[in-house]
Design a protein around this motif. Structure first.
Motif, PDB file in Angstrom:
ATOM      1  N   THR A  13       5.583  62.232  73.134  1.00  0.00           N
ATOM      2  CA  THR A  13       6.656  62.520  72.197  1.00  0.00           C
ATOM      3  C   THR A  13       7.908  61.764  72.606  1.00  0.00           C
ATOM      4  O   THR A  13       8.299  61.779  73.777  1.00  0.00           O
ATOM      5  CB  THR A  13       6.950  64.033  72.145  1.00  0.00           C
ATOM      6  N   THR A  19       5.940  62.103  67.495  1.00  0.00           N
ATOM      7  CA  THR A  19       4.784  62.076  68.385  1.00  0.00           C
ATOM      8  C   THR A  19       4.081  60.726  68.274  1.00  0.00           C
ATOM      9  O   THR A  19       3.667  60.316  67.188  1.00  0.00           O
ATOM     10  CB  THR A  19       3.798  63.202  68.030  1.00  0.00           C
ATOM     11  N   ILE A  39       4.332  59.898  64.561  1.00  0.00           N
ATOM     12  CA  ILE A  39       4.094  60.887  63.518  1.00  0.00           C
ATOM     13  C   ILE A  39       5.172  61.964  63.563  1.00  0.00           C
ATOM     14  O   ILE A  39       5.514  62.492  64.627  1.00  0.00           O
ATOM     15  CB  ILE A  39       2.692  61.508  63.676  1.00  0.00           C
ATOM     16  N   PHE A  41       5.589  65.411  62.757  1.00  0.00           N
ATOM     17  CA  PHE A  41       4.845  66.620  62.409  1.00  0.00           C
ATOM     18  C   PHE A  41       5.720  67.657  61.706  1.00  0.00           C
ATOM     19  O   PHE A  41       5.205  68.531  60.999  1.00  0.00           O
ATOM     20  CB  PHE A  41       4.191  67.225  63.657  1.00  0.00           C
ATOM     21  N   MET A  44       5.296  66.347  58.316  1.00  0.00           N
ATOM     22  CA  MET A  44       3.899  66.000  58.055  1.00  0.00           C
ATOM     23  C   MET A  44       3.764  64.630  57.374  1.00  0.00           C
ATOM     24  O   MET A  44       3.246  64.491  56.268  1.00  0.00           O
ATOM     25  CB  MET A  44       3.222  67.083  57.221  1.00  0.00           C
ATOM     26  N   ASP A 550      -3.312  71.469  64.020  1.00  0.00           N
ATOM     27  CA  ASP A 550      -1.990  71.319  64.609  1.00  0.00           C
ATOM     28  C   ASP A 550      -1.956  70.064  65.486  1.00  0.00           C
ATOM     29  O   ASP A 550      -2.955  69.375  65.658  1.00  0.00           O
ATOM     30  CB  ASP A 550      -1.594  72.572  65.409  1.00  0.00           C
ATOM     31  N   ARG A 551      -0.784  69.787  66.054  1.00  0.00           N
ATOM     32  CA  ARG A 551      -0.602  68.541  66.801  1.00  0.00           C
ATOM     33  C   ARG A 551      -1.568  68.423  67.973  1.00  0.00           C
ATOM     34  O   ARG A 551      -2.082  67.348  68.261  1.00  0.00           O
ATOM     35  CB  ARG A 551       0.851  68.464  67.303  1.00  0.00           C
ATOM     36  N   PHE A 554      -5.016  67.457  66.551  1.00  0.00           N
ATOM     37  CA  PHE A 554      -4.941  66.507  65.451  1.00  0.00           C
ATOM     38  C   PHE A 554      -5.969  65.386  65.598  1.00  0.00           C
ATOM     39  O   PHE A 554      -6.136  64.809  66.666  1.00  0.00           O
ATOM     40  CB  PHE A 554      -3.533  65.909  65.411  1.00  0.00           C
TER      41      PHE A 554
END
Length: 597
Positions: A13, A19, A39, A41, A44, A550-551, A554
């Motif tokens: 991160t 991320t 990304i 999150f 999204m 979720d992250r 993912f």
């Protein structure tokens, strides 16, 4: 149960809360493609994307000094998947340079071979590689809520394909266990047989030459091909409605899914399937015979067809560098200053390109890929055209141009109609591919299905024309030629994945310069010298994420679907380089072992 998709290879991160995730290499494709993302999150969506390739091959370097007549045998080895497309394109370029026109039956045989290649390759990629992204196991891992809805959703065209619900279609796509997955593997066997009937072997043709082919043209040859072709025609009557049901369901189940992989409509198609009644491979007539192709060449910008002229397409090609590992050739020799019509040729055109590799450490803020950045210059902008995975651009251009009408296929100006005749188990079927609203992931995949049907329908026409030649006794398949001391040539066709060009310069009877540009450099390129992202990067960057994980869990399924919708094939992305070479000396000859001979 083993996951059907690997998790990202990196997971960190940054200070902006984004991320960083990377998939390197991307699976279920050929070659070492890496996708590096940031990304968001919280919202999204994919905030940033870089596309990298870690392989360099250097065909443009070691082609120099070779006999031009070897070009198609050498360049077919660029790729172990679409090698025949390279061989075909090279022969087209050589035909132009040598001033030779193959006999009509020779061209119909080449068309039949290339049609079989489209059928084979699109089938195995769509059903056994891309299809896995939409199968039950994959959707269960990434969107269990979507799978639950799929199981409860009746398939609108169940009568045509035999699967009652969308969930049943997804189960049929499961790798190795799914009914349709296994059926597609059988189809790939006999479509490869079709190709070998016409061009000797797959994937490096043994009977394809400048001036024609070495295949013996007989009625038995055509019969063997047509019996397999009709099986494929029947298969497509099931496949097209099945995929339409599946892809339409994703739009319905996930509102906003049209934005996944969506980018500005910038599509290029270099045309496919020559008409031997029109094509003479003379550059001065290229506009005319290009427009007679059975897949129309053209460029679509923001949904508008801006040209169908192969001369204009050729002169607009530019090779930019930017974030790729090469030194510029700005001060090096110009091989071609003007084309045969007297038009000026740019220094950044493939005829004038020099390949100067500069290996270095990957830096996503500077140089990070071996892929150069082809662009099409419209007089104002350097456009980052993509191929839509091949079929999307081919169908879009052909539909808008309205130049194709061969009974089995008609382009209407807004659609392409495909007429599949009666087969053993099903009556005649008319399919219609309509120009979509988006150039996105779903429409790239949908077009691949329709183009399989298009290739089959076109092959029916080619087979009929070939039989006319054979029955009339016109069975000569090759025309002799002389290699000029000096000359130039260019070949244009469509590889399975999209645009393919070969540019050839001959001096003193040898190759002085040779540059093949397949579809993957057009799609997989990094940011160019103007900072413009390549199509993979552009399509992924900014797209929403619909995955339910979720992250920490993912998978990146929406990203994978987008990248694979372009049908990546990285061996074609960069063209073995040994620098100054190495001298190998044999110091000892081992004694032959007893019993081995």
């Amino acid at each position: 149960m083993t996951s059907t998709i690997p998790s990202p290879s990196t997971f960190t991160t940054d200070d902006k809360g984004l991320t960083e995730m990377a998939w390197d290499p991307i699976t279920r494709i050929v070659g070492s493609l890496g996708i590096y993302t940031k990304i968001d999150f919280g919202n999204m969506k994919v905030a940033e994307c870089h596309s990298t390739s870690s392989i360099f091959r250097g065909y443009s370097i070691f082609m120099k000094g070779k006999d031009p007549r070897d070009a198609h045998f050498i360049t077919s080895r660029i790729c172990g998947i679409c090698g025949d497309n390279h061989a075909t394109c090279s022969c087209y370029a050589q035909n132009m340079a040598y001033g030779v026109k193959p006999p009509a039956i020779g061209e119909w045989i080449v068309n039949l071979g290339e049609a079989a290649e489209y059928m084979f390759d699109h089938n195995i990629f769509q059903e056994n590689l891309v299809g896995v992204d939409f199968c039950e196991r994959m959707v269960a891992e990434t969107n269990p809520g979507v799978l639950e809805r799929a199981n409860a959703t009746e398939a609108p065209q169940a009568a045509a394909h035999g699967y009652r619900t969308i969930g049943d279609i997804m189960r049929a796509l499961n790798p190795f266990t799914g009914e349709f997955y296994r059926e597609a593997l059988q189809v790939s066997r006999y479509t490869r047989e079709m190709f070998c009937l016409m061009e000797g072997r797959h994937v490096h043709p043994s009977t394809l030459y400048p001036g024609g082919v070495g295949t013996v043209a007989t009625i038995q040859l055509m019969t063997d091909y047509i019996t397999r072709l009709m099986r494929y025609v029947e298969f497509m009557k099931k496949v097209v409605p099945m995929h339409d049901d599946l892809f339409d369901f994703f739009y319905e189940a996930l509102p906003g899914y049209e934005e996944v992989g969506n980018r500005r409509i910038l599509l290029g198609c270099w045309g496919s399937f020559q008409d031997p009644d029109v094509c003479n491979f003379d550059y001065q007539d290229m506009t005319r015979w290009g427009r007679a192709m059975y897949v129309t060449p053209g460029v679509v910008v923001d949904g508008r067809l801006v040209t169908t002229d192969l001369v204009e397409i050729n002169l607009g090609i530019r090779i930019l560098l930017g974030s790729s590992y090469y030194d510029d050739w700005q001060d090096q020799e110009m091989f071609v200053t003007h084309d045969p019509l007297g038009n000026p040729v740019d220094r950044r055109h493939p005829w004038n390109q020099h390949t100067n590799p500069r290996p270095q450490k990957r830096d996503l803020d500077d140089k990070y890929s071996w892929v150069m950045s082809p662009r099409w210059y419209d007089g104002t902008d350097y456009l980052a055209l993509d191929t839509g995975g091949g079929p999307l651009a081919r169908l879009w251009v052909t539909a808008l141009a309205g130049l194709v009408d061969i009974g089995y296929v008609q382009s209407t100006g807004s659609s392409v109609r495909i007429n599949l005749p009666k087969t053993a188990l099903k009556g005649p079927v008319e399919l219609e591919w309509k120009v979509p609203r988006w150039s996105n992931t779903i429409e790239r995949d949908r077009a691949r299905t329709y183009f399989q049907a298009y290739a089959a329908a076109a092959a029916l026409h080619f087979a009929e024309k070939a039989l006319v030649e054979i029955r009339a006794g016109r069975t000569k398949t090759w025309e002799k030629f002389e290699v000029p001391t000096d000359g130039i040539g260019c070949g244009f066709t469509e590889a399975v994945r999209g645009v393919l060009s070969h540019h050839l310069v001959i001096r003193d009877g040898k190759i002085a310069n040779y540059h093949p540009y397949p579809p993957t450099p057009w799609n997989a390129n990094p940011r160019d010298s103007y900072g413009t992202p390549g199509p993979y990067e552009d399509a992924v960057q900014g797209q929403p994420i619909f995955e339910e994980n979720d992250r920490e869990h993912f998978k990146g399924i929406d990203i994978m679907r987008t990248v694979r919708s372009f049908d990546p094939c990285l061996p074609c992305g960069v063209h073995m380089y040994l620098g100054d070479g190495k001298k190998i000396e044999l110091l000892h000859t081992p004694t032959q072992s007893a019993g081995v001979g």
